[in-house]
Design an enzyme around this catalytic site. Structure first.
Site, short mmCIF file in Angstrom:
data_model
loop_
_atom_site.label_atom_id
_atom_site.label_comp_id
_atom_site.label_asym_id
_atom_site.label_seq_id
_atom_site.Cartn_x
_atom_site.Cartn_y
_atom_site.Cartn_z
N GLU A 116 31.87 44.17 49.74
CA GLU A 116 31.43 45.44 49.17
C GLU A 116 30.44 46.10 50.12
OE1 GLU A 116 28.91 45.53 45.68
OE2 GLU A 116 27.44 45.23 47.25
N CYS A 136 32.25 41.12 43.71
CA CYS A 136 32.08 39.82 44.35
C CYS A 136 33.36 39.01 44.49
CB CYS A 136 31.05 39.00 43.57
SG CYS A 136 29.42 39.72 43.58
N HIS A 179 31.72 31.23 41.21
CA HIS A 179 30.91 32.31 41.75
C HIS A 179 29.46 32.07 41.33
CE1 HIS A 179 29.33 36.05 43.01
NE2 HIS A 179 29.13 36.51 41.79
#
Ligand SMILES: [Zn+2]
Lengths: 132, 351
Positions: free
Chosen positions: B83, B115, B237
């Site tokens: 990003e 993400c 994550h």
């Protein structure tokens, strides 16, 4: 557009450190050249320079040109790569005070300069002290 | 289609600069101990001024190439998920492919999905190899993320890259299953021309991270007929230290399965690089036969899950490039908030 075009033409050297090795006497040229100054041969093989070397000499820039002012002080030095080729480059990611002649460095791909706020980003090789 | 496809080479890169939570908290009058407890995070990586998503991707990929014996010209696709692509228009993949010598016969696209953009790149690259369209596929997750000054994200948004080369032979780890889970959830976004992202507090957590990670993990466990105890390692994550530990517990995983790939306490949240970097740290120490579950998460929102099975070729490849924990735990340079602000261009200057 001059700087963008020149940067683009030099990608093989700036991005991949491609050099020319004389296929008669074996001397390596970086940047590549058309005629070997050792033996006069005009045929070369493309080789990639080594990714490590040692710092032969360096100087610390304390008053930088406008494009590099945010980075001052920074060091520029001659690095002798493990394949014997010596070339000039910036030494990054370090405090200039921790540098010494003969110290081992590795080559990393970094942003070299930016053409203002709207122009291209120019990338290339720099040396980083080898910390292993 | 029973062709085995997986990872033939992997590599990581983490910048050496770090900033501690105390140093950020001091500036904003925040209570550092409560942030550290709340986020289970002590410090984060910070890119040097001459590093960005492109340079981190190149270095991670150079490490991936060191772990396999392939000609970069045979890489048929490069997908970089981030990003923080340096250009708004001009793909990061063009520069990375040029730098590693993989041009011109190569397909490229830059991916964005908060993400989880990195795991998207991995998913597509491996899929094209599986379909037989390309010989090698390169998937990269890389970010130099920024949180708005003073925002909770400023304590965690960090930098790093993980790179994976996929093939159908000489695998270090086979991909046995994949599963993706996605819904429209407005938990985090950034509008065009805005510098920092926005997040909707009430959507963070339960309806976002937990729902999607649980959905993807439960989906892939069911699809593969596996249970948590069938895995040696699991990587989620990691936007902070707490979330992956909590979601792991909810799914029935033990702390020992999570810890190896749990880099966030001293790395921060590397966004698209987060779970992919955790996977590299696991691959650095895994043994033949070990099974790994990886589940990414990207706001917006979705998760990609992968089941990897490590092969006999993995141990010999591990030390051919710098290990992820060596980037994380050695030769860090701690910077103060002033240096951090300068590095991250948070200081307004006259030109
Ligand atoms: Zn010659």
């Amino acid at each position: 557009m001059g700087i963008t075009a020149r940067n683009w033409r030099e990608y093989p050297q700036r991005y991949r450190m491609e050099a020319a090795k004389c296929n008669k006497c074996g001397k390596i040229f970086f940047p590549p050249r058309l005629v070997c100054n050792e033996c006069g041969n005009r045929e070369f093989e493309q080789v990639k320079l080594a990714g490590e070397g040692k710092l032969k000499t360096f100087t610390v820039i304390r008053v930088a040109p406008s494009n590099f002012i945010d980075e001052q002080p920074y060091a520029v030095g001659i690095v002798e790569l493990t394949d014997g080729v010596s070339t000039l480059m910036q030494i990054t990611d370090c405090d200039p005070d921790e540098l010494s002649i003969g110290m081992r460095v590795k080559i990393e791909f970094r942003k070299v300069q930016t053409e203002g706020d709207a122009g291209i980003l120019m990338y290339g090789y720099k040396a980083v002290p080898l910390r292993e | 289609m029973d062709k085995k496809v997986g990872i033939i080479g992997y590599g990581s890169y983490i910048p050496r600069n770090r900033i501690k939570v105390e140093e950020i908290a001091k500036i904003w009058g925040a209570d550092a101990p409560s942030y550290k407890r709340g986020l289970m995070l002590r410090e984060k990586s910070v890119p040097a001024p001459d590093q960005d998503t492109i340079t981190l991707s190149v270095e991670a990929t150079k490490n991936a190439l060191k772990r396999c014996n392939i000609d970069p010209k045979d890489i048929g696709a490069i997908y970089i998920g981030s990003e923080s692509h340096p250009y708004a228009v001009k793909p990061s993949g063009t520069i990375v492919a040029e730098a590693i010598g993989a041009v011109p016969a190569i397909h490229s696209a830059d991916f964005e999905f908060a993400c989880k953009a990195g795991s998207e790149g991995m998913f597509v690259a491996h899929g094209l190899v599986k379909a037989g369209l390309i010989k090698y596929g390169l998937g990269i997750g890389a970010d130099t993320s920024q949180g708005a000054p003073g925002d909770a994200l400023e304590y965690s948004a960090s930098a790093g890259a993980a790179s994976f080369i996929f093939a159908d032979h000489e695998l270090l780890a086979e991909i046995e299953f994949t599963y993706s889970y996605m819904t429209d959830t407005p938990d985090f976004w950034r509008r065009e021309h805005q510098f920092y992202p926005q997040h909707a507090g009430r959507f963070t957590g339960e309806p976002a991270y937990f729902k999607h990670i649980l959905g993807a993990a439960e989906g892939i466990l069911k699809q593969s007929g596996t249970k948590p105890e069938d895995f040696k390692y699991v990587v989620f994550h990691q936007p902070n230290g707490k979330f992956p530990m909590r979601v792991g517990k909810m799914l029935g995983f033990k702390k020992e399965q999570i810890e190896t790939g749990w880099l966030v306490p001293t790395l921060g949240n590397t966004y698209s690089g987060s779970s992919p970097l955790g996977l590299t740290a696991v691959l650095d120490v895994a043994e033949p036969g070990d099974r790994i579950l990886m589940v990414s998460y990207g706001s917006g929102a979705g998760s990609d899950a992968f089941i990897f099975s490590c092969t006999d070729l993995l141990p010999a490849a591990q030390n051919k490039a710098k290990l992820t924990r060596d980037y994380l735990d050695k030769h860090q340079r701690y910077i103060d908030y002033g240096t951090y602000s300068k590095f991250r261009k948070k200081i307004i200057k006259n030109n």
